[in-house]
Design a protein around this motif. Structure first.
Motif, PDB file in Angstrom:
ATOM      1  N   GLU A 144       0.835  -1.202   0.000  1.00  0.00           N
ATOM      2  CA  GLU A 144       0.000   0.000   0.000  1.00  0.00           C
ATOM      3  C   GLU A 144       0.870   1.253   0.000  1.00  0.00           C
ATOM      4  OE1 GLU A 144      -2.284   0.964   3.435  1.00  0.00           O
ATOM      5  OE2 GLU A 144      -1.064  -0.285   4.771  1.00  0.00           O
ATOM      6  N   PRO A 145       0.426   2.307  -0.675  1.00  0.00           N
ATOM      7  CA  PRO A 145       1.259   3.518  -0.806  1.00  0.00           C
ATOM      8  C   PRO A 145       1.335   4.377   0.444  1.00  0.00           C
ATOM      9  CG  PRO A 145      -0.824   3.799  -1.939  1.00  0.00           C
ATOM     10  CD  PRO A 145      -0.785   2.375  -1.493  1.00  0.00           C
ATOM     11  N   MET A 146       0.325   4.294   1.322  1.00  0.00           N
ATOM     12  CA  MET A 146       0.301   5.148   2.512  1.00  0.00           C
ATOM     13  C   MET A 146      -0.003   4.301   3.755  1.00  0.00           C
ATOM     14  SD  MET A 146      -1.762   8.488   1.044  1.00  0.00           S
ATOM     15  CE  MET A 146      -1.516   9.385   2.589  1.00  0.00           C
ATOM     16  N   ILE A 192       3.804  -8.608  -7.808  1.00  0.00           N
ATOM     17  CA  ILE A 192       3.872  -7.420  -6.949  1.00  0.00           C
ATOM     18  C   ILE A 192       2.776  -6.458  -7.411  1.00  0.00           C
ATOM     19  CG2 ILE A 192       5.319  -5.559  -6.070  1.00  0.00           C
ATOM     20  CD1 ILE A 192       7.760  -7.157  -6.965  1.00  0.00           C
ATOM     21  N   ALA A 193       1.924  -6.055  -6.469  1.00  0.00           N
ATOM     22  CA  ALA A 193       0.802  -5.187  -6.825  1.00  0.00           C
ATOM     23  C   ALA A 193       0.651  -4.076  -5.796  1.00  0.00           C
ATOM     24  CB  ALA A 193      -0.487  -5.994  -6.923  1.00  0.00           C
ATOM     25  N   VAL A 194       0.611  -2.855  -6.271  1.00  0.00           N
ATOM     26  CA  VAL A 194       0.360  -1.711  -5.394  1.00  0.00           C
ATOM     27  C   VAL A 194      -1.152  -1.578  -5.237  1.00  0.00           C
ATOM     28  CG1 VAL A 194       0.571   0.789  -5.116  1.00  0.00           C
ATOM     29  CG2 VAL A 194       2.475  -0.527  -6.082  1.00  0.00           C
ATOM     30  N   PRO A 203      -2.740   9.110  -3.201  1.00  0.00           N
ATOM     31  CA  PRO A 203      -1.558   9.824  -3.699  1.00  0.00           C
ATOM     32  C   PRO A 203      -0.288   8.996  -3.501  1.00  0.00           C
ATOM     33  CG  PRO A 203      -2.917  11.250  -2.327  1.00  0.00           C
ATOM     34  CD  PRO A 203      -3.466   9.874  -2.163  1.00  0.00           C
ATOM     35  N   GLY A 204       0.622   9.076  -4.447  1.00  0.00           N
ATOM     36  CA  GLY A 204       1.910   8.397  -4.342  1.00  0.00           C
ATOM     37  C   GLY A 204       1.913   6.979  -4.841  1.00  0.00           C
ATOM     38  N   ALA A 205       0.764   6.445  -5.279  1.00  0.00           N
ATOM     39  CA  ALA A 205       0.700   5.055  -5.721  1.00  0.00           C
ATOM     40  C   ALA A 205       1.515   4.840  -6.995  1.00  0.00           C
ATOM     41  CB  ALA A 205      -0.745   4.643  -5.940  1.00  0.00           C
ATOM     42  N   LYS A 206       1.394   5.769  -7.948  1.00  0.00           N
ATOM     43  CA  LYS A 206       2.116   5.636  -9.206  1.00  0.00           C
ATOM     44  C   LYS A 206       3.619   5.684  -8.975  1.00  0.00           C
ATOM     45  CE  LYS A 206       2.527   7.679 -13.819  1.00  0.00           C
ATOM     46  NZ  LYS A 206       2.054   8.757 -14.730  1.00  0.00           N
ATOM     47  N   GLU A 207       4.070   6.618  -8.139  1.00  0.00           N
ATOM     48  CA  GLU A 207       5.500   6.744  -7.842  1.00  0.00           C
ATOM     49  C   GLU A 207       6.018   5.488  -7.137  1.00  0.00           C
ATOM     50  OE1 GLU A 207       3.195   8.911  -7.195  1.00  0.00           O
ATOM     51  OE2 GLU A 207       3.709  10.623  -8.478  1.00  0.00           O
ATOM     52  N   LEU A 208       5.193   4.927  -6.240  1.00  0.00           N
ATOM     53  CA  LEU A 208       5.594   3.704  -5.534  1.00  0.00           C
ATOM     54  C   LEU A 208       5.770   2.549  -6.508  1.00  0.00           C
ATOM     55  CD1 LEU A 208       6.095   1.926  -3.060  1.00  0.00           C
ATOM     56  CD2 LEU A 208       3.604   1.751  -2.771  1.00  0.00           C
TER      57      LEU A 208
END
Length: 333
Positions: free
Chosen positions: A245-247, A279-281, A287-292
């Protein structure tokens, strides 16, 4: 109550004693020996049956004892064999001898069975010892003792796909979105305290079983958190879907979280660490999911997927790739 590991005592039945008896009837002054054999003691048999989903019954009954065989009687009457004691467990149960830590049987499939404790042999009556040189035998044998052992039942769920990730990574939400499973979902860590299974329907003729494994933390292979209890449930899976998860709620680094889980898998089992992984976000609407996703791809050198269980974005792509790896794994067998 979900129970996946329990130690119990198994005692097989004792064989019935043989009988020393002589025929006594009017007008037959020299009746010979007529003592019958004793019956065999009941064995304790463990059977993997569909529909049994936990070891809860074993947790509430720690001592299992089969019946003894019936002793032999006069007039050539043999004692009855005792019925075997059947213990029903879920497919995927591992039976281990507690004293020697030896695996007795891996009951992977429906219908697999094993005699966990063998019943004692029935004793012989004196009719067995009659001969031309021993016409009045008084010998007989006692029934044999049944086996007595302590065993450990370990349940390893049989699922095609296992969901991995830190607590609150979105595993339960994903499972509820792609199957009819309804795991508990909440905004606090360790909501999932037991593995949940769901059937994912790919198309009319294709489906697979997905398992939601409780969140893992650092030190899980040594017993930290819930990891040690549930890592074994992903040992039989063919594909792992690792959610990042991104956050994170604890403000930790998502990339570091991924490497922490990978390290726990390697420490627990090299075979588990070699299982094909996606691997899956998750929660890609944040916010920040794409960068992660880009950062994970750069560090691992692998394709990283993104999806949202809430909006459905990217979900079909993840499922298609999951099924592709699953089909390749099945074809390799």
């Amino acid at each position: 109550m979900f129970v996946d590991r329990v130690e119990v005592e198994l005692v097989a039945g004792k064989g019935g004693d043989g009988c020393a008896s002589f025929r006594r009837e009017k007008y037959i002054p020299r009746g010979g020996p007529d003592g019958g054999d004793g019956g065999n003691g009941g064995s304790v048999i463990v059977v993997a049956e569909p529909g049994v989903d936990s070891l809860a019954e074993l947790a509430h009954r720690k001592h299992w004892r089969a019946r003894n065989g019936v002793p032999g009687g006069g007039s050539g009457c043999h004692g009855a064999n005792a019925e075997d004691l059947i213990i029903r467990v879920p497919p995927g149960t591992l039976l281990r001898d507690a004293k020697h830590n030896l695996i007795l049987r891996d009951l992977k499939n429906e219908g697999d069975s094993v005699v966990a404790a063998r019943g004692g042999q029935g004793g012989k009556g004196n009719i067995r010892f009659k001969s031309s040189t021993n016409q009045v035998p008084r010998e007989y044998t006692a029934g044999g003792e049944g086996e007595h052992r302590f065993v450990i039942f370990e349940l390893k769920l049989i699922a095609d796909v296992g969901l991995l990730g830190k607590p609150n990574a979105g595993k339960s939400t994903l499972l509820s979105r792609v199957s009819r499973a309804r795991p508990e979902i909440a905004d606090y860590p360790f909501t999932t305290k037991k593995p949940n299974l769901g059937i994912v329907q790919v198309d009319l003729d294709t489906e697979f079983v997905m398992a939601d494994i409780p969140g893992l933390i650092e030190g899980a292979h040594e017993g930290a958190g819930l990891g040690l209890e549930f890592l074994r449930h992903v040992e039989r899976t063919r594909v792992l879907v690792h959610l990042v998860e991104p956050m994170p709620m604890d403000q930790s680094d998502p990339v570091a979280n991924y490497h922490t889980i990978r390290n726990e898998l390697e420490q627990h089992s090299s075979e588990l660490a070699s299982v094909p992984e996606i691997i899956a976000v998750s929660k890609c609407e944040l916010p920040g999911a794409k960068e992660l996703a880009e950062k994970l791809a750069a560090e691992t050198g692998r394709e990283v997927y993104s999806f949202s269980s809430v909006t459905g974005e990217g979900l079909n792509r993840v499922l298609r790739r999951t099924y592709e790896l699953l089909r390749e794994s099945r074809a390799a067998d």
